[in-house]
Design an enzyme around this catalytic site. Structure first.
Site, PDB file in Angstrom:
ATOM      1  N   SER A 203      53.730  -8.830  26.885  1.00  0.00           N
ATOM      2  CA  SER A 203      54.504  -9.431  27.963  1.00  0.00           C
ATOM      3  C   SER A 203      55.916  -9.821  27.535  1.00  0.00           C
ATOM      4  CB  SER A 203      53.772 -10.647  28.536  1.00  0.00           C
ATOM      5  OG  SER A 203      53.425 -11.550  27.516  1.00  0.00           O
TER       6      SER A 203
ATOM      7  N   HIS B 165      57.843 -15.402  26.805  1.00  0.00           N
ATOM      8  CA  HIS B 165      58.403 -14.723  27.982  1.00  0.00           C
ATOM      9  C   HIS B 165      59.902 -14.988  28.116  1.00  0.00           C
ATOM     10  CE1 HIS B 165      54.171 -14.644  30.036  1.00  0.00           C
ATOM     11  NE2 HIS B 165      54.312 -13.726  29.105  1.00  0.00           N
TER      12      HIS B 165
END
Length: 521
Positions: free
Chosen positions: A441, A496
């Site tokens: 991610s 992230h």
């Protein structure tokens, strides 16, 4: 993260994004979105463990399916496949009756009958639904005149019913009113209307209609090369006979009368009755030869050409049609193979297995096992984690690879992925936490950042309005991801966020040094 939690986030954030465009969407959608949000809120308070499933089901029925259905109906209409469009619209109409969709299948049936040569039956349908007070009724009236090539009557009716620029409030009325101006030789009116549509549609997503009117302008102003370019690009879905009609129209307006008339005569023999009437009108009514009007059109159409170039470069609607994103597809295959290895070695949710295969543990990393920063981005905790990341990689990876090229894409992907794992490790050490981290991610958020850098680069280089709109979309995605991370346990906010920032920086550097060689196909 459970499926229930994912559904809650998807429902909430998608509804919020729609509400942010509340002045640009029909009333029915606002009612549906509001209802879904109310159900989400009530179910979250009463049955939080099932709130995602309850609101997600309603979201599927009232938002996702109608979105997909109406988009497909629009695509079928653009291809003049009216029978298929009518069948689909029959089912879609009940999901949003407040938007006038109830009458839409009958209107499409009228178009189908006209296409089959049963003009009297088609006209009966349009007469039955024609009313000046309802958008679908207004559409029926315009289609009535368009089917019979009564362009002067159409212009008179529109000017009586819609004073000023109000005709642009109904997409179909606007489209055929501006075509009628071109058909009757009013190039100035056509170009002024196009300019107004450019400004109005700057805040809308219905680019097919806008590109159709742009093509009308190019054709009536005698620019066959640009008409051909439109049919190779945004209007490629138009039927071959329609394309040939407008190419011949452009040749006729350009002064190539003998060639154009020969093409139109040959086309008439294999056309449906509606197109035959349009051809008969074209052959009987000379196009404008106003030299001053044609001269004035060149500057405005030159600006339209630049806008089309910007849209082709910075609008990424064809992400799922990329066939040459080899690096992205290779990464997906590698992730799937590694996931298979996880299962064979003891299970994808077994922490010992993830550790043995290279999961990122901060203490181990700072003791010298730096390779874990790389191996961890190919490991995933469970099939849901893998599926979500592979979907993100498929979408944003193909976009980023198309802009950067495969080699630079892999460089940016690795830099973002490894860098985000390092940021997570440093944050864990600072907070005295020592949990294992896995997943792509951070690298995928890096590709979101790459696209943000591309749009910023495009705005600075070309001052393209749609690059700015896409940049705001990217920032919105990053902001929603940040909010999601704040409320979701066991998700790396630092990974992230740092991935996005690192991707943005990598993209900025790569685009700055790429000059004009960026792949924008």
């Amino acid at each position: 993260m459970s499926i229930n939690t994912i559904l809650i986030q998807v429902v909430f954030f998608s509804c919020v994004l729609i509400l942010l465009r509340s002045r640009q969407i029909p009333r029915g959608w606002l009612i549906a979105v509001g209802g879904v949000l109310v159900v989400l809120g009530v179910s979250f308070l009463l049955i939080p463990a099932q709130a995602g499933w309850v609101s997600g089901g309603l979201w599927l029925l009232l938002i996702l399916l109608p979105l997909l259905g109406t988009a497909r109906v629009g695509a079928l209409v653009a291809q003049e496949r009216f029978r298929d469009a009518q069948r689909l619209a029959y089912w879609v109409r009940w999901l949003h009756p407040a938007d006038g969709m109830v009458e839409y299948p009958a209107v499409l049936r009228g178009l189908e009958l006209g296409q089959q040569g049963r003009l009297d039956e088609a006209l009966q349908i349009f007469n039955r639904y024609s009313t000046t007070t309802h958008p679908m009724g207004q559409t029926a009236i315009v289609l009535l005149y368009r089917m019979d090539a009564r362009w002067h009557t159409l212009i008179t009716w529109v000017q009586q019913q819609f004073p000023g620029a109000k005709a642009l409030s109904n997409v179909t009325v606007a489209t055929y009113y501006l075509r009628a101006l071109g058909e009757t030789g009013d190039l100035n009116g056509l170009l002024q209307g196009l300019d107004q549509m450019e400004q109005k549609f700057d805040k809308r997503s219905d680019n097919h209609t806008l590109n159709l009117v742009r093509m009308f302008a190019f054709a009536f102003c005698g620019q066959p090369e640009q008409v051909a370019r439109s049919f190779k690009g945004p209007l490629a879905s138009c039927p071959p006979n329609t394309q040939q009609f407008w190419l011949a129209t452009a040749e006729l307006a350009a002064g190539n009368e003998a060639i154009a008339r020969e093409q139109l005569a040959a086309l008439r023999d294999r056309s449906d009755p509606i197109l035959q009437k349009a051809i008969d009108w074209r052959l009987s009514q000379p196009l404008t030869t106003d030299a001053q009007a044609l001269m004035d059109s060149r500057k405005q159409l030159a600006a339209v050409r630049v806008t089309l170039q910007h849209e082709a470069r910075y609008n990424d609607r064809s992400a799922f049609q990329r066939k040459n994103a080899y690096a992205t597809y290779s990464l997906i295959v590698v992730n799937l193979l590694v996931f298979g290895l996880e299962i064979a070695a003891g299970g994808s949710e077994n922490l010992a297995t993830l550790y043995a295969l290279g999961g990122m543990v901060p203490v181990n990393v700072f003791e010298g096992e730096w390779w874990r920063l790389f191996t961890a981005i190919f490991l995933h905790y469970g099939p849901l984690h893998l599926a979500l990341n592979m979907f993100g990689l498929y979408y944003f990876g193909t976009l980023a690879e198309a802009k950067l090229g495969s080699a630079k894409f892999l460089l940016a992907y690795g830099f973002s992925g490894i860098g985000s794992m390092l940021a997570s490790a440093m944050m864990s050490i600072a907070n005295a936490a020592d949990q294992i981290s896995v997943g792509a991610s951070g690298a995928i958020m890096g590709m979101v950042g790459v696209m943000g850098a591309f749009y910023l680069w495009g705005w600075r280089r070309d001052r393209a309005k749609n690059a700015v709109k896409q940049l705001w979309l990217i920032l919105s995605i990053a902001g929603l991801q940040f909010l999601s991370d704040l409320v979701t346990p066991n998700v790396s906010l630092s990974g992230h966020s740092s991935g996005f920032v690192l991707g943005f920086l990598a993209g900025g550097v790569l685009f700055a040094f790429s000059r004009a060689t960026v792949n924008t196909d």
